[in-house]
Design an enzyme around this catalytic site. Structure first.
Site, PDB file in Angstrom:
ATOM      1  N   CYS A 117       7.801 -54.729 -44.048  1.00  0.00           N
ATOM      2  CA  CYS A 117       7.465 -54.915 -43.046  1.00  0.00           C
ATOM      3  C   CYS A 117       8.589 -54.871 -41.902  1.00  0.00           C
ATOM      4  O   CYS A 117       8.296 -54.698 -40.682  1.00  0.00           O
ATOM      5  CB  CYS A 117       6.712 -56.058 -42.476  1.00  0.00           C
ATOM      6  SG  CYS A 117       5.111 -56.444 -43.541  1.00  0.00           S
ATOM      7  N   CYS A 133       4.936 -51.752 -42.060  1.00  0.00           N
ATOM      8  CA  CYS A 133       4.600 -51.607 -43.614  1.00  0.00           C
ATOM      9  C   CYS A 133       3.872 -50.292 -44.099  1.00  0.00           C
ATOM     10  O   CYS A 133       4.072 -49.738 -45.132  1.00  0.00           O
ATOM     11  CB  CYS A 133       4.106 -53.146 -44.250  1.00  0.00           C
ATOM     12  SG  CYS A 133       2.510 -53.376 -43.543  1.00  0.00           S
ATOM     13  N   LYS A 169       0.780 -66.719 -40.935  1.00  0.00           N
ATOM     14  CA  LYS A 169       0.342 -65.680 -42.267  1.00  0.00           C
ATOM     15  C   LYS A 169       1.205 -66.221 -43.179  1.00  0.00           C
ATOM     16  O   LYS A 169       2.400 -66.112 -43.332  1.00  0.00           O
ATOM     17  CB  LYS A 169       1.059 -64.379 -41.435  1.00  0.00           C
ATOM     18  CG  LYS A 169       0.357 -63.286 -42.650  1.00  0.00           C
ATOM     19  CD  LYS A 169       0.759 -61.665 -41.919  1.00  0.00           C
ATOM     20  CE  LYS A 169       0.511 -60.882 -42.849  1.00  0.00           C
ATOM     21  NZ  LYS A 169       0.617 -59.596 -42.368  1.00  0.00           N
ATOM     22  N   ARG A 211      -3.842 -53.730 -49.334  1.00  0.00           N
ATOM     23  CA  ARG A 211      -2.487 -52.830 -49.584  1.00  0.00           C
ATOM     24  C   ARG A 211      -2.930 -51.591 -50.298  1.00  0.00           C
ATOM     25  O   ARG A 211      -2.338 -50.596 -50.343  1.00  0.00           O
ATOM     26  CB  ARG A 211      -1.283 -53.805 -50.387  1.00  0.00           C
ATOM     27  CG  ARG A 211      -0.799 -54.701 -49.612  1.00  0.00           C
ATOM     28  CD  ARG A 211       0.126 -55.826 -50.196  1.00  0.00           C
ATOM     29  NE  ARG A 211       0.456 -56.891 -49.207  1.00  0.00           N
ATOM     30  CZ  ARG A 211       1.156 -58.064 -49.527  1.00  0.00           C
ATOM     31  NH1 ARG A 211       1.397 -58.104 -51.045  1.00  0.00           N
ATOM     32  NH2 ARG A 211       1.391 -58.752 -48.681  1.00  0.00           N
ATOM     33  N   LYS A 266      -4.030 -66.828 -41.403  1.00  0.00           N
ATOM     34  CA  LYS A 266      -4.361 -65.710 -42.053  1.00  0.00           C
ATOM     35  C   LYS A 266      -3.979 -65.853 -43.524  1.00  0.00           C
ATOM     36  O   LYS A 266      -2.572 -66.169 -43.614  1.00  0.00           O
ATOM     37  CB  LYS A 266      -3.852 -64.453 -41.770  1.00  0.00           C
ATOM     38  CG  LYS A 266      -4.117 -63.362 -42.561  1.00  0.00           C
ATOM     39  CD  LYS A 266      -3.267 -61.824 -42.372  1.00  0.00           C
ATOM     40  CE  LYS A 266      -3.446 -60.965 -43.050  1.00  0.00           C
ATOM     41  NZ  LYS A 266      -2.803 -59.701 -42.903  1.00  0.00           N
ATOM     42  N   ARG A 318       6.665 -60.126 -50.181  1.00  0.00           N
ATOM     43  CA  ARG A 318       6.932 -60.390 -48.922  1.00  0.00           C
ATOM     44  C   ARG A 318       7.208 -61.748 -48.755  1.00  0.00           C
ATOM     45  O   ARG A 318       7.139 -62.334 -47.548  1.00  0.00           O
ATOM     46  CB  ARG A 318       5.701 -60.014 -48.062  1.00  0.00           C
ATOM     47  CG  ARG A 318       5.278 -58.379 -48.141  1.00  0.00           C
ATOM     48  CD  ARG A 318       4.415 -57.998 -46.981  1.00  0.00           C
ATOM     49  NE  ARG A 318       3.178 -56.973 -46.991  1.00  0.00           N
ATOM     50  CZ  ARG A 318       3.718 -55.695 -47.286  1.00  0.00           C
ATOM     51  NH1 ARG A 318       4.850 -55.245 -47.341  1.00  0.00           N
ATOM     52  NH2 ARG A 318       2.712 -54.984 -47.605  1.00  0.00           N
ATOM     53  N   SER A 353      -8.831 -59.242 -47.095  1.00  0.00           N
ATOM     54  CA  SER A 353      -9.428 -58.211 -47.880  1.00  0.00           C
ATOM     55  C   SER A 353      -9.773 -58.831 -49.129  1.00  0.00           C
ATOM     56  O   SER A 353     -11.052 -58.375 -49.878  1.00  0.00           O
ATOM     57  CB  SER A 353      -8.504 -56.805 -48.232  1.00  0.00           C
ATOM     58  OG  SER A 353      -7.327 -57.557 -48.665  1.00  0.00           O
TER      59      SER A 353
HETATM   60  C1  PBG Z   1       0.304 -55.604 -42.165  1.00  0.00           C
HETATM   61  C2  PBG Z   1      -1.034 -56.212 -42.715  1.00  0.00           C
HETATM   62  C3  PBG Z   1      -1.564 -56.821 -44.095  1.00  0.00           C
HETATM   63  C4  PBG Z   1      -2.853 -57.335 -43.570  1.00  0.00           C
HETATM   64  C5  PBG Z   1      -3.017 -57.295 -42.387  1.00  0.00           C
HETATM   65  N1  PBG Z   1      -2.039 -56.588 -41.575  1.00  0.00           N
HETATM   66  C6  PBG Z   1      -1.009 -56.705 -45.274  1.00  0.00           C
HETATM   67  C7  PBG Z   1       0.191 -57.616 -45.762  1.00  0.00           C
HETATM   68  O1  PBG Z   1       0.742 -58.384 -44.998  1.00  0.00           O
HETATM   69  O2  PBG Z   1       0.652 -57.302 -46.668  1.00  0.00           O
HETATM   70  C8  PBG Z   1      -3.744 -57.948 -44.746  1.00  0.00           C
HETATM   71  C9  PBG Z   1      -5.053 -57.612 -44.575  1.00  0.00           C
HETATM   72  C10 PBG Z   1      -6.049 -58.002 -45.503  1.00  0.00           C
HETATM   73  O3  PBG Z   1      -5.876 -58.247 -46.511  1.00  0.00           O
HETATM   74  O4  PBG Z   1      -7.255 -57.889 -45.358  1.00  0.00           O
HETATM   75  N2  PBG Z   1       1.549 -56.267 -42.338  1.00  0.00           N
END
Ligand code: PBG
Length: 324
Positions: free
Chosen positions: A129, A121, A196, A206, A249, A218, A275
């Protein structure tokens, strides 16, 4: 029964320490790092105060600071200067993550485990992704798998100690395991972002990683926050495909999932304190509404108590400083 039983007897001073069931250690922390091919000086990020995007020239210093604090591992995210439909800057030997891995490993060697996020991504111009069929507006699963395999192998070649696929494509762990084995990397473990969720808590990431999607979201590949049994199936499949460490996650809104995964599978389990979880605490602290250090500690401790063996967190350095 009261008055013979008084639970307060064990709550004071050293007695309280003696009966503590969970503890945090720097050994359990994984430090996320962003390396940006388009910059020459470190950039503060707007939505994640305290988190910087680093130029290649700064990654080794930053990793060394983490190592000196006793943090055993970091996870690298790349922001490439070139994005295209296939994410082709993800797997070249001279691309940004591969260079950053070499830089850190040559400086720190065995003193720091370098984990790489394996996803497309950040490298695709559409921000998804995987590969995309634009006419149908679909993210394609199977054509994405060889690209993920190739990316993981390039990371291992650069010296990565572990790869962490985060794209939620079906079969991605098996595809990456085969690619690593065929290319003589049978000893490189896989930490799978197994459960996830399609979460709005990824918003600040992002912005920082410039990986927003151009159409849709997503949710056709990341999980529905309403589901818990499905997480068990995801984890089980990833273990069968060869995952060595499994991840849940986000972390705080999904402590029940962490608990279930740990209890049902007894595998090394990671949780990603994402995040948005970080940004909420930072914002409240900046307003004087919460005590940042105490809330950080309590949050990370709770993630551990729920069953996580290790935590990916933007607080890694701050936490390690306190533990020291
Ligand atoms: C990539 C990825 C993401 C995160 C970690 N690896 C973003 C997503 O899936 O949109 C998010 C990490 C975070 O928010 O701290 N695929």
């Amino acid at each position: 029964m009261f008055p013979e039983t008084r639970t307060r007897r064990l709550r004071n001073g050293k007695m309280r320490d003696l009966v503590r069931e969970t503890s945090l250690s720097a050994d359990n922390l994984i430090y996320p790092m962003f390396v940006d091919e388009t910059i020459t000086t470190s950039q503060m990020t707007e939505s994640m105060p305290g988190v910087e995007r680093l130029p290649l020239s700064k990654v080794a210093d930053d990793a060394k600071e983490a190592a000196d604090l006793g943090i055993p591992a970091l996870i690298l995210f790349g922001i490439p200067s070139h994005k295209d439909e296939h994410g082709s800057s993800a797997w070249g030997d001279e691309d940004i993550v591969q260079k950053a891995v070499r830089e850190i490993k040559s400086e720190l060697g065995k003193d720091m485990l370098v984990i790489t996020d394996v996803c497309l991504c950040e490298y695709t111009d559409h921000g998804h992704c995987g590969m995309v069929n634009f006419e149908k507006g679909e993210v394609l699963n199977d054509p994405t798998l060889p690209l993920l395999g190739k990316t993981a192998v390039s990371h291992a070649k650069a010296g990565a100690d572990m790869v962490a696929p985060s794209g939620m494509m079906d079969g991605m762990i098996g595809a990456i395991r085969s690619a690593l084995d065929e290319n003589n990397f049978p000893d490189i473990p896989i930490m799978s972002y197994a459960a996830k969720y399609s979460s709005s808590f990824y918003g600040p990431f992002r912005d920082v990683a410039e990986s927003g999607c151009c159409f849709g979201d997503r949710s056709t590949y990341q999980m529905d926050p309403a589901n818990s049994d499905e997480a068990m199936r995801e984890v089980e499949l990833d273990i069968m495909e060869g995952a060595d460490i499994i991840m849940v996650k986000p972390a705080l809104p999904y402590l029940d999932i962490i608990y279930r995964v740990k209890t049902e599978f007894r595998m090394p389990t990671a949780a990603y304190n994402v995040s948005g979880e970080y940004a909420m605490i930072k914002a409240a602290a900046q307003n004087g509404w919460l005590d940042e250090k105490k809330v950080m500690y309590e949050s990370l401790l709770s993630i551990k108590r729920a069953g996580a063996d290790m935590i990916l967190t933007y607080f890694a350095k701050d936490m390690a400083r306190i533990l020291k």
